[in-house]
Design a protein around this motif. Structure first.
Motif, PDB file in Angstrom:
ATOM      1  N   VAL A  13     -44.680  33.668  -9.499  1.00 50.49           N
ATOM      2  CA  VAL A  13     -44.729  32.442  -8.727  1.00 50.49           C
ATOM      3  C   VAL A  13     -44.742  33.131  -7.489  1.00 50.49           C
ATOM      4  CG1 VAL A  13     -42.962  30.519  -7.684  1.00 50.49           C
ATOM      5  CG2 VAL A  13     -42.999  31.028 -10.153  1.00 50.49           C
ATOM      6  N   LYS A  14     -44.042  33.949  -6.832  1.00 46.60           N
ATOM      7  CA  LYS A  14     -44.283  34.085  -5.406  1.00 46.60           C
ATOM      8  C   LYS A  14     -45.204  35.049  -4.969  1.00 46.60           C
ATOM      9  CE  LYS A  14     -39.427  33.335  -5.169  1.00 46.60           C
ATOM     10  NZ  LYS A  14     -37.958  34.102  -4.913  1.00 46.60           N
ATOM     11  N   LYS A  15     -45.712  36.142  -5.822  1.00 43.93           N
ATOM     12  CA  LYS A  15     -46.699  37.188  -5.516  1.00 43.93           C
ATOM     13  C   LYS A  15     -47.639  37.777  -6.700  1.00 43.93           C
ATOM     14  CE  LYS A  15     -46.880  41.261  -2.410  1.00 43.93           C
ATOM     15  NZ  LYS A  15     -46.061  42.573  -2.023  1.00 43.93           N
ATOM     16  N   PRO A  16     -48.374  36.845  -7.084  1.00 39.27           N
ATOM     17  CA  PRO A  16     -49.074  37.367  -8.228  1.00 39.27           C
ATOM     18  C   PRO A  16     -50.357  38.135  -8.325  1.00 39.27           C
ATOM     19  CG  PRO A  16     -49.918  34.865  -7.650  1.00 39.27           C
ATOM     20  CD  PRO A  16     -48.661  35.411  -6.592  1.00 39.27           C
ATOM     21  N   GLU A  17     -50.597  38.375  -6.871  1.00 40.47           N
ATOM     22  CA  GLU A  17     -51.817  39.323  -6.789  1.00 40.47           C
ATOM     23  C   GLU A  17     -51.591  40.581  -7.413  1.00 40.47           C
ATOM     24  OE1 GLU A  17     -50.089  37.733  -4.279  1.00 40.47           O
ATOM     25  OE2 GLU A  17     -51.258  36.482  -3.435  1.00 40.47           O
ATOM     26  N   GLY A  18     -52.512  40.974  -8.318  1.00 42.84           N
ATOM     27  CA  GLY A  18     -52.168  42.471  -8.776  1.00 42.84           C
ATOM     28  C   GLY A  18     -51.755  42.546 -10.070  1.00 42.84           C
ATOM     29  N   TRP A  31     -38.499  41.552 -16.951  1.00 42.10           N
ATOM     30  CA  TRP A  31     -39.153  40.208 -17.332  1.00 42.10           C
ATOM     31  C   TRP A  31     -38.833  38.849 -16.246  1.00 42.10           C
ATOM     32  CZ3 TRP A  31     -43.606  39.326 -19.867  1.00 42.10           C
ATOM     33  CH2 TRP A  31     -43.907  40.248 -20.705  1.00 42.10           C
ATOM     34  N   ALA A  32     -37.560  39.016 -15.869  1.00 42.57           N
ATOM     35  CA  ALA A  32     -37.065  38.066 -14.801  1.00 42.57           C
ATOM     36  C   ALA A  32     -37.695  38.335 -13.454  1.00 42.57           C
ATOM     37  CB  ALA A  32     -35.435  38.073 -14.605  1.00 42.57           C
ATOM     38  N   LEU A  33     -38.128  39.494 -12.978  1.00 45.52           N
ATOM     39  CA  LEU A  33     -38.541  40.024 -11.865  1.00 45.52           C
ATOM     40  C   LEU A  33     -40.077  39.646 -12.168  1.00 45.52           C
ATOM     41  CD1 LEU A  33     -36.550  43.345 -11.126  1.00 45.52           C
ATOM     42  CD2 LEU A  33     -36.435  41.166  -9.973  1.00 45.52           C
ATOM     43  N   THR A  34     -40.568  39.804 -13.215  1.00 45.80           N
ATOM     44  CA  THR A  34     -42.196  39.448 -13.198  1.00 45.80           C
ATOM     45  C   THR A  34     -42.305  38.065 -13.185  1.00 45.80           C
ATOM     46  OG1 THR A  34     -42.308  41.504 -14.772  1.00 45.80           O
ATOM     47  CG2 THR A  34     -43.984  39.484 -15.099  1.00 45.80           C
ATOM     48  N   ALA A  35     -41.210  37.186 -13.837  1.00 43.15           N
ATOM     49  CA  ALA A  35     -41.421  35.671 -13.412  1.00 43.15           C
ATOM     50  C   ALA A  35     -41.496  35.187 -12.257  1.00 43.15           C
ATOM     51  CB  ALA A  35     -40.525  35.260 -14.428  1.00 43.15           C
ATOM     52  N   ASP A  36     -40.615  35.789 -11.297  1.00 43.97           N
ATOM     53  CA  ASP A  36     -40.445  35.549  -9.993  1.00 43.97           C
ATOM     54  C   ASP A  36     -41.688  35.861  -9.245  1.00 43.97           C
ATOM     55  OD1 ASP A  36     -38.569  34.803  -7.748  1.00 43.97           O
ATOM     56  OD2 ASP A  36     -39.171  36.931  -7.192  1.00 43.97           O
ATOM     57  N   ARG A  37     -42.240  37.084  -9.696  1.00 42.92           N
ATOM     58  CA  ARG A  37     -43.486  37.481  -8.958  1.00 42.92           C
ATOM     59  C   ARG A  37     -44.643  36.886  -9.429  1.00 42.92           C
ATOM     60  NH1 ARG A  37     -46.630  43.197  -8.914  1.00 42.92           N
ATOM     61  NH2 ARG A  37     -48.473  42.429  -7.873  1.00 42.92           N
TER      62      ARG A  37
END
Length: 225
Positions: A139-144, A131-137
Motif C-alpha cells: 500500500v505505502k511503498k510498492p516500488e521494488g 507478511w504483515a509488513l509486506t501488506a503494508d508496503r
C-alpha cells in the motif's frame, strides 16, 4: 521544570487495579491475554509520555498489559533489529504482535530488513509478521516489490498455512488486488478459487476479509470518491 520518573512497581500496581476479568475473557477468545481496557491503557501512556528506558522495564516484566503499555511509550528508532526480532518471538499474542508491528517496527529504520528476514521464517507466527509488513508496503511503498512473485507464493501456500500466516497472506493478496488494476483479475480469481476466509463471520456494515469481496468493496469506494 522537572518531570517525575515513573516507578515500575507503582505502574504495575495501577495496571493490576484496572484489570477487568470480563475484558480478559473476551480477549482470550481472540488469542490475547491483556485485561485492561485499551482506552485506560492509552491514558496511562499519555501521562507517562515517551520514555524508552521505562518501556524496556515494562517489557521485561512479561506482563501482557505492561508490554502493551511499553509499546506505547517506547521510542521505535532506539531499538536494534536484534531487539525487535527477540521481542516479536517472545510476544506470541495477536495484540502484542499487531502493536509491535504498527507502533514500533514500521516506524523503525529496520522495517525492511526485518520484513525480509521474517517472511521465510520457519515459525509461522514470525512469518506472519513478515507478511504483515509486506501488506503494508504494498500500500505505502510498492516500488521494488515483485508483486507477481508474491502472488505465486500466496497461490501455492496460503490455503494450507497456519491461521495467522494465512490471514496476513490474504491481506497481502487483497491489497495487491486493490492497489494494482493490472493484477486485480488474478487476485480476484485466486481469492475465489482458494476460498480462504469465505465464511468468516463479518459484522454488519464491516468489510469481509474474503479477498474478492474486500477487493470489490474497496475498489468501489475508490471509484465513488
Amino acid at each position: 521544570m522537572t518531570t517525575t520518573e515513573p516507578v515500575l512497581d507503582d505502574v504495575i500496581t495501577e495496571l493490576s487495579g484496572l484489570a477487568d476479568p470480563k475484558v480478559l475473557a473476551v480477549n482470550q477468545r481472540h488469542g490475547d491475554e491483556h485485561s485492561v481496557n485499551l482506552t485506560k491503557l492509552r491514558a496511562i501512556a499519555k501521562r507517562i509520555k515517551k520514555n524508552h528506558s521505562f518501556a524496556l522495564q515494562l517489557w521485561e516484566t512479561g506482563d501482557p498489559d505492561a508490554r502493551l503499555l511499553a509499546l506505547l511509550v517506547c521510542r521505535p528508532r532506539e531499538f536494534t533489529a536484534d531487539e525487535l526480532d527477540a521481542m516479536l518471538r517472545d510476544a506470541r499474542t495477536r495484540k502484542a504482535h499487531a502493536w509491535l508491528l504498527s507502533n514500533v517496527v514500521m516506524k523503525s529504520p529496520h522495517a525492511e530488513e526485518l520484513r525480509l528476514a521474517w517472511l521465510d521464517d520457519a515459525d509461522p507466527v514470525v512469518a506472519s509478521a513478515g507478511w504483515a509488513l509486506t501488506a503494508d508496503r504494498v500500500v505505502k511503498k510498492p516500488e521494488g516489490l515483485a508483486l507477481s512473485e508474491l502472488l505465486d507464493v500466496i497461490e501455492a501456500e496460503m490455503a494450507d498455512a497456519h491461521e495467522r500466516l494465512q490471514w496476513e497472506m490474504n491481506t497481502t493478496l487483497a491489497h495487491i488486488g486493490i492497489e494494482n488494476p493490472e493484477l486485480r483479475a488474478r487476485a480476484l480469481e485466486m481469492g475465489e478459487r482458494l476460498g480462504v476466509l469465505r465464511d468468516y463471520p463479518t459484522p454488519p456494515n464491516c468489510t469481509s476479509p474474503f479477498a474478492p469481496e474486500w477487493i470489490g468493496e474497496m475498489v468501489r469506494r475508490k471509484e465513488d470518491a
